[in-house]
Write an enzyme that holds these catalytic residues in place. Structure first.
Site, short mmCIF file in Angstrom:
data_model
loop_
_atom_site.label_atom_id
_atom_site.label_comp_id
_atom_site.label_asym_id
_atom_site.label_seq_id
_atom_site.Cartn_x
_atom_site.Cartn_y
_atom_site.Cartn_z
N GLY A 134 0.81 -1.21 0.00
CA GLY A 134 0.00 0.00 0.00
C GLY A 134 0.85 1.25 0.00
O GLY A 134 2.00 1.24 0.44
N GLY A 136 0.46 5.39 1.09
CA GLY A 136 -0.36 6.38 1.76
C GLY A 136 0.10 7.79 1.51
O GLY A 136 0.94 8.04 0.62
N SER A 137 -0.42 8.71 2.30
CA SER A 137 -0.10 10.13 2.11
C SER A 137 1.37 10.43 2.39
O SER A 137 1.98 11.26 1.74
CB SER A 137 -0.98 10.98 3.03
OG SER A 137 -2.34 10.77 2.77
N GLY A 139 3.90 7.85 3.05
CA GLY A 139 4.87 6.78 2.90
C GLY A 139 4.27 5.54 2.27
O GLY A 139 3.11 5.52 1.87
N VAL A 141 3.92 1.13 2.46
CA VAL A 141 3.87 0.02 3.40
C VAL A 141 4.30 -1.26 2.69
O VAL A 141 3.77 -1.60 1.63
CB VAL A 141 2.46 -0.15 3.99
CG1 VAL A 141 2.44 -1.32 4.98
CG2 VAL A 141 2.02 1.13 4.68
N LYS A 156 6.09 0.43 7.54
CA LYS A 156 5.71 1.69 6.90
C LYS A 156 6.95 2.59 6.78
O LYS A 156 7.51 3.03 7.79
CB LYS A 156 4.64 2.40 7.73
CG LYS A 156 4.16 3.71 7.12
CD LYS A 156 3.04 4.31 7.96
CE LYS A 156 2.52 5.60 7.36
NZ LYS A 156 1.40 6.18 8.16
N ASP A 265 -8.30 11.14 10.98
CA ASP A 265 -8.36 10.65 9.59
C ASP A 265 -9.05 9.29 9.53
O ASP A 265 -8.54 8.36 8.88
CB ASP A 265 -6.96 10.58 9.00
CG ASP A 265 -6.97 10.47 7.48
OD1 ASP A 265 -7.99 10.83 6.87
OD2 ASP A 265 -5.96 10.02 6.90
#
Length: 456
Positions: A134, A136-137, A139, A141, A156, A265
């Site tokens: 995955g 994310g905003s 970094g 994973v 992460k 969030d």
């Protein structure tokens, strides 16, 4: 000389300066305008003032007093010492600030002495794209296996070139290192240092959840090695269980931590599912400790809060510059709950011209409940969830029971996502209501045709 500031005392009615060896010019304002209210007898060297004092005019040529060499030396030494002290203090503060910046997320984080950059590199096969699970905003994973852990972990890696990534790393670490709850992701370890190129490197290591995140289950798409005939689907009970899991996590963060924590969030992609389909709230990169917000309520902070969170799940008050609060998390939870059971994202293209997910649900409850429920929601029961008989009446009651349950769940979502923050349902109350709905749903079907779920 008579202090000049005395003439600014508007409420001074009587001033006796007699026999005090005052000299020089008398002020002319305030109490000094009234000769009967100002006693100056016995001060032979006074001059000026109002005519009623009958004093000689003052000589405008003021004598210049020169400082003695000794006094000049003393003043020079004092100012020199003061200057040196200020310089040393500035150097000390700069050094302290730099040290704190380096060590806040390094020394405290490296209380974990069981991880290194090399071990993270080896665990992910050099951060191979095949291990990427995955992005994310702040970094990416990766999944991998560290020697000290017998099971797969999620690593992460922060993208430090992204603005705010370092703050996100610190917020996530500080939020999770001292808390533990069955519905929160568990922080196993962390690393803050340099990589093999000498560049800053930060990473957080969590337990790995093989069933992905809630967003992938609410909005299923065919994935590798998964047949089109058997896509991911969540039953009614599974969705209700996950909703309870998320509410339990928020209730813990808001009401049972030593310092209340606001997630900031909450959304389906930040709810991870384990092998037993238990929900775990993750991604605390925007989290805030409530006491820190109260202590620092500056305008700059308030204005930056408008960007905190994800579009569609962020409460309206954040967009107006209000400070983050537990009410904001409750709003996000309400939207998440509506999305879980309607299958519609708050950013769905159908929501135009002021229409949003909440208004859409509210306008269709309760009469058109069947029309707004997620079409991917299986109506049939999984084994052990609800006991059913074959009679037609009980099948009818079963259908009514399910519809009533869905109406109550969506009403909780609406109550949590009202526009006014303090009118929103408390997450503890929402949790109690959801438990009652699940309890009633799992009970045997009533033979009473006028059956009604008993939820307060």
């Amino acid at each position: 000389m008579i202090p000049k500031f005395l003439e600014s005392f508007d409420f001074l009615k009587l001033l006796n300066l007699s026999y005090n060896h005052f000299e020089g010019e008398i002020p002319t304002n305030g109490v000094f305008k009234n000769a009967s209210a100002t006693l100056i007898k016995g001060n032979g060297k006074l001059c000026g003032g109002i005519p009623k004092f009958q004093l000689p005019n003052c000589n405008n040529k003021k004598s210049k007093k020169t400082l003695t060499p000794m006094l000049k030396l003393i003043i020079f030494i004092l100012f020199g010492l003061l200057g040196v002290s200020l310089i040393l203090l500035s150097l000390f503060l700069c050094s302290l600030r730099k040290k704190r910046k380096e060590n806040t997320s390094s020394n405290s984080i490296n209380l974990f002495l069981d991880v290194s950059y090399q071990s993270l590199l080896n665990a992910t096969d050099g951060f191979s794209p095949t291990n990427l699970v995955g992005v994310g905003s702040f970094g990416s994973v990766y999944k991998g296996i560290l020697n000290q852990y017998r099971h797969t972990v999620a690593i992460k890696v922060l993208n430090l070139a992204r603005r705010g990534a370092s703050k996100s790393f610190k917020a996530e670490f500080e939020s999770l290192r001292n808390i533990e709850h069955q519905n929160l992701v568990k922080l196993l370890t962390a690393y803050s240092g340099i990589d093999d190129q000498g560049q800053d490197f930060k990473a957080l290591v969590y337990e790995f959840f093989g069933n992905g995140n809630l967003d992938e289950w609410i909005h299923p798409t065919p994935i590798t090695n998964e047949s089109f005939e058997n896509p991911r689907k969540l039953s009614l009970i599974q969705r209700l269980n996950i909703a309870i899991d998320v509410a339990s996590a928020l209730d813990y963060l808001h009401h049972h931590c030593q310092t209340p924590i606001v997630h900031c969030d909450l959304k389906p992609s930040n709810v991870l599912l384990d092998d037993k389909m238990i929900g775990h709230v993750s991604d605390f990169g925007l989290a805030k400790f409530l006491h820190a917000i109260i202590q620092d309520s500056s305008a700059n902070q308030s204005s930056s809060i408008g960007v905190r969170g994800t579009i569609g799940y962020t409460p309206p008050e954040y967009g107006m510059g209000n400070e983050v609060s537990i009410y904001g998390d409750v709003y996000s939870y309400g939207i998440l709950l509506l999305e879980m059971f309607t299958g519609k994202r708050p950013t769905n293209s159908m929501f135009l011209n002021g229409l949003n997910l909440r208004d859409f649900v509210k306008a269709n409850l309760p009469e058109r409940i069947i029309d707004i429920i997620d079409p991917n929601l299986p109506w049939e029961r999984q084994e052990g969830e609800i006991r059913m008989n074959d009679t037609h009446n009980e099948d009818q009651n079963e259908s009514l029971k399910i519809q009533e349950c869905l109406i109550l769940i969506l009403e909780i979502g609406l109550a949590c996502s009202t526009e006014v923050p303090r009118e929103r349902m408390d997450i503890t109350d929402a949790l109690v209501e959801l438990h009652l709905i699940r309890q009633n749903l799992l009970e045997p079907v009533s033979t009473d045709k006028d059956f009604k779920l008993q939820v307060h």
